[in-house]
Design a protein around this motif. Structure first.
Motif, PDB file in Angstrom:
ATOM      1  N   ARG A 410       0.806  -1.218   0.000  1.00 22.36           N
ATOM      2  CA  ARG A 410       0.000   0.000   0.000  1.00 22.36           C
ATOM      3  C   ARG A 410       0.842   1.273   0.000  1.00 22.36           C
ATOM      4  O   ARG A 410       0.309   2.365   0.090  1.00 22.36           O
ATOM      5  N   ILE A 411       2.161   1.141  -0.057  1.00 25.71           N
ATOM      6  CA  ILE A 411       3.045   2.306   0.041  1.00 25.71           C
ATOM      7  C   ILE A 411       4.071   2.284  -1.087  1.00 25.71           C
ATOM      8  O   ILE A 411       4.717   1.261  -1.336  1.00 25.71           O
ATOM      9  N   TYR A 412       4.190   3.416  -1.802  1.00 24.20           N
ATOM     10  CA  TYR A 412       5.247   3.583  -2.803  1.00 24.20           C
ATOM     11  C   TYR A 412       6.546   3.969  -2.098  1.00 24.20           C
ATOM     12  O   TYR A 412       6.527   4.627  -1.045  1.00 24.20           O
ATOM     13  N   HIS A 431      -3.046   5.937   5.815  1.00 26.88           N
ATOM     14  CA  HIS A 431      -3.153   5.759   7.264  1.00 26.88           C
ATOM     15  C   HIS A 431      -1.961   4.962   7.803  1.00 26.88           C
ATOM     16  O   HIS A 431      -1.358   5.338   8.811  1.00 26.88           O
ATOM     17  N   GLU A 432      -1.625   3.877   7.141  1.00 22.38           N
ATOM     18  CA  GLU A 432      -0.497   3.053   7.583  1.00 22.38           C
ATOM     19  C   GLU A 432       0.805   3.838   7.523  1.00 22.38           C
ATOM     20  O   GLU A 432       1.660   3.734   8.420  1.00 22.38           O
ATOM     21  N   LEU A 433       0.955   4.620   6.451  1.00 22.11           N
ATOM     22  CA  LEU A 433       2.184   5.396   6.274  1.00 22.11           C
ATOM     23  C   LEU A 433       2.378   6.384   7.420  1.00 22.11           C
ATOM     24  O   LEU A 433       3.456   6.470   8.013  1.00 22.11           O
ATOM     25  N   ALA A 438       5.583   6.130   9.887  1.00 21.63           N
ATOM     26  CA  ALA A 438       6.349   7.369  10.031  1.00 21.63           C
ATOM     27  C   ALA A 438       6.828   7.604  11.462  1.00 21.63           C
ATOM     28  O   ALA A 438       6.182   7.220  12.436  1.00 21.63           O
ATOM     29  N   SER A 439       7.962   8.264  11.572  1.00 22.16           N
ATOM     30  CA  SER A 439       8.529   8.681  12.863  1.00 22.16           C
ATOM     31  C   SER A 439       8.207  10.155  13.093  1.00 22.16           C
ATOM     32  O   SER A 439       7.965  10.899  12.129  1.00 22.16           O
ATOM     33  N   PRO A 440       8.229  10.612  14.357  1.00 19.21           N
ATOM     34  CA  PRO A 440       7.848  12.002  14.662  1.00 19.21           C
ATOM     35  C   PRO A 440       8.634  13.054  13.881  1.00 19.21           C
ATOM     36  O   PRO A 440       8.096  14.104  13.532  1.00 19.21           O
ATOM     37  N   GLU A 441       9.934  12.759  13.582  1.00 23.40           N
ATOM     38  CA  GLU A 441      10.769  13.764  12.918  1.00 23.40           C
ATOM     39  C   GLU A 441      10.786  13.623  11.402  1.00 23.40           C
ATOM     40  O   GLU A 441      11.481  14.370  10.716  1.00 23.40           O
ATOM     41  N   ALA A 455       2.616  11.880   1.871  1.00 21.35           N
ATOM     42  CA  ALA A 455       4.023  11.528   1.629  1.00 21.35           C
ATOM     43  C   ALA A 455       4.843  11.732   2.895  1.00 21.35           C
ATOM     44  O   ALA A 455       4.506  12.572   3.741  1.00 21.35           O
ATOM     45  N   ILE A 456       5.887  10.955   3.020  1.00 27.81           N
ATOM     46  CA  ILE A 456       6.829  11.069   4.126  1.00 27.81           C
ATOM     47  C   ILE A 456       8.238  11.116   3.542  1.00 27.81           C
ATOM     48  O   ILE A 456       8.593  10.307   2.682  1.00 27.81           O
ATOM     49  N   ILE A 457       9.025  12.089   3.994  1.00 32.31           N
ATOM     50  CA  ILE A 457      10.455  12.108   3.647  1.00 32.31           C
ATOM     51  C   ILE A 457      11.227  11.670   4.889  1.00 32.31           C
ATOM     52  O   ILE A 457      11.019  12.210   5.979  1.00 32.31           O
TER      53      ILE A 457
END
Length: 533
Positions: A410-412, A431-433, A438-441, A455-457
Motif C-alpha cells: 500500500r506504500i510507494y 493511514h499506515e504510512l 512514520a517517525s515524529p521527525e 508523503a513522508i520524507i
C-alpha cells in the motif's frame, strides 16, 4: 433481472415448487438455498443475491453450506403460494406450517431482485424480519434490520400491464410501466404498433410472459421476450448454465458501485452541510432574542397596560434610543420575555454543537472525495484485493470469490541520493504510512485542500529544498489537481499531524506547516523514480 422476467419465473415456480415442503434452508456466500421435497422427489433452488445476477436462480453445487439458526423455523413448512408485487422485482414465497400447539403460521420469503442491492428476507407471521441475507437496501428511507417490520421498497412507476387498459394511445409509454426497461419497452411498442389496439397488444404480451421460455444473449443477460433474432432460447432448467461474469466485470461492477456510493454520500452531506450552516446562522441570532427579552423586562410597567403600540427606551451597546414595540391582544409580556430568554439560551448552547457538527461533515466530505479520487482516477486504479475488501467493509455483505493474489503493498517508495520518500497508494496506505510507519521527525506532505496521497520524507540530516520540492511534485502528481500547472502542497513534521477521534481512516489534521507551490510531476517521471528506487 427485470420484473417481466420475474413474472415468467412465478409461472415456472407455480409448477415446480408450489406445494413442496421445505426440508431445510441454508446459505452460501451470496446465495439463499431451499432444499425441497414432495411425494415424488426432492429438489433444490438457489436464490442468488450478489454482484453477479446472471442466472439468479440455479441448482448450484457448493462445497460448504452455512447454516443459519434463524432459518430453522422454515423446516417442514409447505410453500402454499407464490406471488409478485405487480410486475416489480419482488418475489414472495408463502411458507405455512403448524406449531406444536396446532396453530397455523405463515412465513414469507421475500426476494428483492434490485440489481446490486438485491437481498433476501424471511418475514414472520407478525411481519417482522427474522433473517436477511446481507445488508443491501434499495430504499434508504426504510429500515431492514432484523426485528424491524418489513416494508416493500417504493414503486417508482404508476402503471403496469394490468392497469394500462384505461390509458389512451397518447398517454401510452411502456417505459413508464412497472417491470419494463428500455429494451423491453421498445419491443412492447412494436407489438402495439402491430395490433394498433392497446387491449390486443397487452394480451399478446401477457401470453408471451406465460409461455415459460426465456432468451439470453452472448453476455448471459436473460430477457423475457425474443428481442432479437440472435438471442438463444433457454428454459428455467438451463439457468445454471448461463455464463457468469468474468473477474474483470466483477472488478468494474464493484468499482462502479463504490464510485456511485461515494458520490451519493458527498451529495447528501453537502446538502446537510448547507442546512447546518443555516442552523448556525439562526443560532447566532440568540443575542437578538435576548435583547428583545431585556427590552420587555425593562419596560414591563408600560407593556402590562395591554394591547397597543408603545414607545420604549432601549438600552444597548450603541447607546440609548427610543423604539416602538407592539403588544398583541392576549400577549403576556412577562411570559413572552421568559420564553425569549429560554430560546436564546438554547440557541447559544447549540452554537458549539453545530460548529462541531459542521466540522465533522466537512471532514467526512473531504474523506469521501479522497476515496472517490482513488476510485475514479484511471491512472491509479485501486488494487483488486483492496477494492473488494473496501466493498465488503462499505456494504457489509458477501465476499466475492477471487483467485489468489499477491499481498498488497500500500506504500510507494522512492530512493533519492540522501533521502527516502514514501507515499500512500490509497486511504488505507495513507493511514499506515502516517500512523504505523512514520517517525515524529519525518517530514509529512499533502496537497493543500484537495485529495492526494500522503508523503513522508525520511532522512537523518536536515531536509533540503530540492528534496522537499521533489516530494511535493510527486504528491501533486498523485493528487486530484495533477493536470493543473501549479499545485500548493503543505508540509510539516509528522509529530504535528493528528487523527481526530471518530474520524475515518486516512483523515488527518495538522499545524505548524509551510506551503510550497510546485508543478506536478508527470506520471512517466514518477514511474521512472519508482523503478529506480
Amino acid at each position: 433481472m427485470d420484473g417481466l422476467t420475474l413474472r415468467k419465473l412465478t409461472y415456472v415456480f407455480d409448477e415446480k415448487i408450489q406445494y413442496t415442503v421445505i426440508n431445510s434452508a441454508t446459505v452460501s456466500e451470496d446465495t439463499f438455498i431451499l432444499h425441497l421435497y414432495d411425494d415424488n422427489n426432492s429438489s433444490r433452488i438457489d436464490f442468488k443475491a450478489g454482484l453477479n445476477l446472471k442466472g439468479v436462480f440455479r441448482a448450484g453445487c457448493f462445497e460448504k453450506l452455512g447454516k443459519a439458526p434463524a432459518l430453522e423455523i422454515l423446516n417442514g413448512a409447505c410453500i402454499t403460494d407464490i406471488k409478485q408485487r405487480s410486475y416489480d422485482r419482488i418475489l414472495i414465497l408463502y411458507a405455512a406450517k403448524r406449531r406444536p400447539s396446532g396453530k397455523k403460521v405463515t412465513y414469507r420469503i421475500v426476494y428483492e431482485l434490485a440489481g446490486n442491492n438485491s437481498n433476501i428476507f424471511v418475514i414472520s407471521d407478525s411481519d417482522h424480519i427474522i433473517f436477511k441475507l446481507n445488508n443491501n437496501n434499495i430504499d434508504p428511507e426504510r429500515k431492514v434490520d432484523t426485528g424491524d417490520v418489513y416494508r416493500f421498497f417504493k414503486l417508482n412507476k404508476r402503471y403496469d400491464l394490468d392497469s394500462a387498459y384505461k390509458l389512451s394511445p397518447e398517454d401510452l409509454n411502456f417505459n413508464n410501466f412497472i417491470g419494463f426497461y428500455p429494451k423491453t419497452a421498445e419491443y412492447a411498442e412494436k407489438i402495439f404498433n402491430r395490433f394498433e389496439e392497446l387491449p390486443f397488444a397487452i394480451e399478446y404480451l401477457k401470453e408471451e410472459l406465460a409461455d415459460k421460455r426465456f432468451y439470453t444473449d452472448e453476455k448471459g443477460k436473460i430477457y423475457p421476450f425474443k428481442l432479437k433474432d440472435n438471442l438463444k432460447k433457454i428454459t428455467f432448467d438451463e439457468f445454471g448454465s448461463v455464463a457468469e461474469r468474468k473477474d474483470e466485470d466483477d472488478y468494474n461492477l464493484v468499482r462502479s458501485r463504490l464510485i456511485k456510493h461515494y458520490k451519493k454520500r458527498i451529495k447528501k452531506d453537502k446538502k446537510l452541510l448547507e442546512k447546518l450552516k443555516d442552523d448556525l446562522s439562526n443560532a447566532k441570532k440568540f443575542h437578538q432574542l435576548r435583547h428583545e427579552a431585556d427590552l420587555i423586562k425593562n419596560n414591563l410597567h408600560i407593556l402590562k397596560q395591554g394591547e397597543g403600540e408603545y414607545e420604549l427606551i432601549d438600552y444597548s451597546e450603541d447607546g440609548i434610543k427610543k423604539v416602538n414595540y407592539f403588544v398583541r391582544r392576549g400577549d403576556k409580556p412577562e411570559e413572552k420575555a421568559e420564553k425569549l430568554y429560554e430560546k436564546s439560551r438554547k440557541l447559544e448552547r447549540s452554537l458549539e454543537k453545530i460548529r462541531k457538527r459542521i466540522n465533522e461533515i466537512q471532514n467526512r466530505i473531504f474523506w469521501y472525495e479522497e476515496k472517490l479520487f482513488y476510485m475514479e482516477d484511471e491512472s491509479i486504479k485501486p488494487d483488486e484485493r483492496e477494492l473488494f475488501k473496501e466493498y465488503s467493509e462499505t456494504f457489509g455483505s458477501y465476499k466475492v470469490k477471487k483467485t489468489k493474489t499477491k499481498e498488497v503493498k500500500r506504500i510507494y517508495h522512492i530512493k533519492l541520493s540522501e533521502a527516502d520518500i514514501y507515499l500512500g497508494k490509497n486511504s488505507r496506505g495513507n493511514h499506515e504510512l502516517v500512523f504505523d510507519f512514520a517517525s515524529p521527525e519525518d517530514l509529512w506532505l499533502h496537497a493543500q485542500g484537495i485529495p492526494s496521497s500522503h508523503a513522508i520524507i525520511r532522512k537523518n540530516e536536515p531536509y533540503t529544498e530540492e528534496e522537499i520540492e521533489t516530494a511535493a511534485r510527486v504528491v501533486a502528481c498523485l493528487s486530484k489537481a495533477r493536470l493543473d500547472s501549479k499545485v500548493n502542497v503543505d508540509y510539516t513534521l509528522k509529530k504535528y499531524v493528528k487523527k481526530p477521534k471518530h474520524t475515518p481512516e486516512g483523515f488527518v489534521i495538522y499545524d505548524k506547516f509551510k506551503t510550497v507551490t510546485v508543478a506536478p510531476m508527470s506520471r512517466e517521471e514518477f514511474r521512472s523514480l519508482i523503478r529506480s528506487g
